[in-house]
Design a protein around this motif. Structure first.
Motif, PDB file in Angstrom:
ATOM      1  N   LEU A 158       0.855  -1.186   0.000  1.00  0.00           N
ATOM      2  CA  LEU A 158       0.000   0.000   0.000  1.00  0.00           C
ATOM      3  C   LEU A 158       0.890   1.234   0.000  1.00  0.00           C
ATOM      4  N   GLY A 159       0.822   2.011  -1.087  1.00  0.00           N
ATOM      5  CA  GLY A 159       1.611   3.231  -1.180  1.00  0.00           C
ATOM      6  C   GLY A 159       2.688   3.152  -2.237  1.00  0.00           C
ATOM      7  N   GLY A 160       2.600   4.045  -3.236  1.00  0.00           N
ATOM      8  CA  GLY A 160       3.594   4.064  -4.310  1.00  0.00           C
ATOM      9  C   GLY A 160       4.655   5.122  -4.093  1.00  0.00           C
ATOM     10  N   SER A 161       4.981   5.390  -2.823  1.00  0.00           N
ATOM     11  CA  SER A 161       6.039   6.335  -2.486  1.00  0.00           C
ATOM     12  C   SER A 161       7.387   5.780  -2.941  1.00  0.00           C
ATOM     13  N   LYS A 162       8.461   6.507  -2.639  1.00  0.00           N
ATOM     14  CA  LYS A 162       9.799   6.027  -3.010  1.00  0.00           C
ATOM     15  C   LYS A 162      10.072   4.672  -2.376  1.00  0.00           C
ATOM     16  N   ILE A 163       9.629   4.503  -1.135  1.00  0.00           N
ATOM     17  CA  ILE A 163       9.849   3.219  -0.461  1.00  0.00           C
ATOM     18  C   ILE A 163       8.991   2.133  -1.097  1.00  0.00           C
ATOM     19  N   GLY A 164       7.710   2.452  -1.357  1.00  0.00           N
ATOM     20  CA  GLY A 164       6.823   1.479  -1.983  1.00  0.00           C
ATOM     21  C   GLY A 164       7.309   1.068  -3.360  1.00  0.00           C
ATOM     22  N   TYR A 165       7.728   2.049  -4.153  1.00  0.00           N
ATOM     23  CA  TYR A 165       8.234   1.774  -5.506  1.00  0.00           C
ATOM     24  C   TYR A 165       9.495   0.912  -5.450  1.00  0.00           C
ATOM     25  N   LYS A 166      10.457   1.310  -4.598  1.00  0.00           N
ATOM     26  CA  LYS A 166      11.723   0.572  -4.509  1.00  0.00           C
ATOM     27  C   LYS A 166      11.484  -0.847  -3.999  1.00  0.00           C
ATOM     28  N   THR A 167      10.588  -0.988  -3.016  1.00  0.00           N
ATOM     29  CA  THR A 167      10.276  -2.314  -2.492  1.00  0.00           C
ATOM     30  C   THR A 167       9.657  -3.192  -3.570  1.00  0.00           C
ATOM     31  N   ALA A 168       8.678  -2.641  -4.309  1.00  0.00           N
ATOM     32  CA  ALA A 168       8.029  -3.405  -5.379  1.00  0.00           C
ATOM     33  C   ALA A 168       9.032  -3.814  -6.451  1.00  0.00           C
ATOM     34  N   LYS A 169       9.906  -2.895  -6.814  1.00  0.00           N
ATOM     35  CA  LYS A 169      10.913  -3.185  -7.840  1.00  0.00           C
ATOM     36  C   LYS A 169      11.840  -4.316  -7.395  1.00  0.00           C
ATOM     37  N   ASP A 170      12.320  -4.234  -6.146  1.00  0.00           N
ATOM     38  CA  ASP A 170      13.232  -5.258  -5.635  1.00  0.00           C
ATOM     39  C   ASP A 170      12.542  -6.610  -5.507  1.00  0.00           C
ATOM     40  N   LEU A 171      11.289  -6.605  -5.048  1.00  0.00           N
ATOM     41  CA  LEU A 171      10.571  -7.865  -4.862  1.00  0.00           C
ATOM     42  C   LEU A 171      10.222  -8.517  -6.196  1.00  0.00           C
ATOM     43  N   CYS A 172       9.887  -7.686  -7.186  1.00  0.00           N
ATOM     44  CA  CYS A 172       9.585  -8.229  -8.519  1.00  0.00           C
ATOM     45  C   CYS A 172      10.807  -8.895  -9.131  1.00  0.00           C
TER      46      CYS A 172
END
Length: 449
Positions: free
Chosen positions: A238-252
């Protein structure tokens, strides 16, 4: 130690607060009069109003006598420029907060030290890395790796199914013939007191126990604690902030299937363009109907990293009520830590604390390689590099006059993590991880001079 902090925002103020407790000589610089007034009223520090990239302001702060200059304003350009100037004007060490993770990924190729920047810190990158580590170590509430996992700190709260409830540390260790873990800190249920355990310390139901593990130790802990290890695969963020984006990118890029929910349509479309392997949903993650439509009950983990701590806490509680195994919330308000953990959120992360942990090792005496403060516990983990002069090499561990409020949790020798016992003797070149209460830090540091 004379330390200058550029930027009185949330990270700068938090650092100044923590460092002032350490009786360091702190100077805080910012252009915002209100932020400086608040800091001056609440902390025993010196404040200067002005531009951190102004040479005259840096000279007013006596930059030429400073041992550490930390630039943590909201502008990475300002931070980089200020560090370069500070180094040229005589600062011994400089640290710049940045938001572009490429700078950290490519720092060896660029060679930032040539420009005068000794270290780069990205709270967002640190938070994303912390989240991925927590997902990889499912079942544990807090984790921290030393030397890429040669030793790993893991914490858990003991349930009634844990096989070592009622046993002493010595008795629990006898369950396995080879020791791959050791308890290094215990917080009794319902208290704020941190205990450094000894052989006769008894494990009790509800204890929060921090362990140091070498390879295989996490598996042993799972077995002893009565937990069932299951793989996490489906993740909702939940949340496409810098942390959300970076987390999603790393997990993908790893083994995970990711759903990202973002309420701002422009941000959501940008995330969708940049994250083709993630399913990005434009919607309000606080809406329970939306979460149900997106099958939140089928998720293995729910991570809430919006800019609002209350939203993150409440959405994680909703996820937990839907049966999600692992919940992680980004919390900016340090006062929420105790409350949130007591009502059922698995793990809380705070980017200010993560940044502070990375910076703190620069103020410790001895050759400190890494350092972290234990979440919601009054103890620190320090990794020391042992040199030829270190007193720690003179005797076996059991014969050292080591403070009772500290414990040697692990040793890394020849790239291998070791859980040392009393007959172990530390050698030059080893890296030693110590857990200690604040009152014993000075005594511990003397062993590594």
């Amino acid at each position: 130690m004379k330390i200058i902090i550029a930027g009185a925002g949330e990270v700068g103020f938090h650092l100044a607060k923590l460092l002032s407790y350490e009786s360091q000589e702190i100077t805080l610089i910012d252009t915002d009069k209100n932020s400086l007034s608040y800091a001056s009223d609440h902390l025993d520090i010196r404040v200067i109003k002005g531009d951190v990239t102004s040479i005259s302001i840096l000279k007013e702060a006596r930059i030429n006598t400073s041992e550490l200059f930390i630039a943590v304003t909201s502008s990475e350009t300002t931070n980089i420029t200020a560090c370069v100037l500070a180094k040229q004007l005589g600062a011994k060490q400089t640290i710049a907060r940045i938001s572009n993770s490429e700078f950290i990924d490519q720092k060896d190729d660029v060679g930032f030290t040539k420009f005068g920047i000794d270290e780069l810190i990205s709270p967002e990158t640190l938070a994303a890395a912390e989240i991925e580590l927590l997902l990889n170590q499912y079942g544990f509430n807090d984790t921290y790796e030393f030397e890429e996992g040669k030793l790993t700190m893991l914490s858990l709260r003991l349930s009634r199914t844990a096989s070592f409830i009622g046993k002493t540390v010595r008795e629990a260790a006898e369950v396995f013939p080879e020791l791959h873990f050791v308890p290094i800190a215990i917080q009794r249920f319902g208290t704020q007191y941190t205990i450094i355990p000894r052989g006769d310390t008894e494990f009790k139901e509800g204890d929060k126990v921090v362990f140091m593990t070498s390879k295989g130790g996490d598996e042993e802990l799972f077995e002893l604690s009565g937990k069932v290890k299951t793989e996490l695969k489906n993740i909702m963020i939940l949340g496409g902030s810098k942390i959300g984006y970076k987390t999603a990118k790393d997990l993908c890029a790893s083994k995970f299937k990711v759903k990202l929910i973002e309420s701002d349509s422009e941000v959501a479309f940008e995330c969708a363009d940049d994250l083709p392997k993630a399913l990005v949903i434009n919607g309000d993650g606080r809406n329970v109907e939306l979460l149900d439509e997106e099958n939140i009950g089928d998720m293995d983990a729910f991570i809430s990293v919006t800019g609002n701590s209350e939203t993150n806490i409440m959405s994680c509680l909703v996820a937990k009520s839907k049966g999600v195994k692992k919940t992680i919330a980004l919390v900016e308000n340090m006062d929420y830590y105790q409350l949130s953990q007591s009502i059922g959120i698995d793990t809380l992360i705070n980017k200010k604390l993560l940044a502070a942990n990375n910076i703190f090792r620069y103020i410790r005496r001895g050759e400190v390689v890494a350092m972290t403060k234990l979440t919601n516990m009054n103890a620190e983990l320090l990794e020391f590099q042992v040199n030829t002069q270190s007193k720690i090499t003179k005797k076996k561990i059991k014969d050292l006059d080591f403070p009772r409020s500290a414990i040697i949790g692990g040793v890394i020798r020849d790239d291998i993590g070791i859980i040392p016992l009393g007959d172990f003797q530390i050698e030059m070149g080893d890296k030693v991880v110590v857990c200690c209460l604040p009152r014993s830090i000075t005594q511990v540091e003397k062993f590594f001079f």
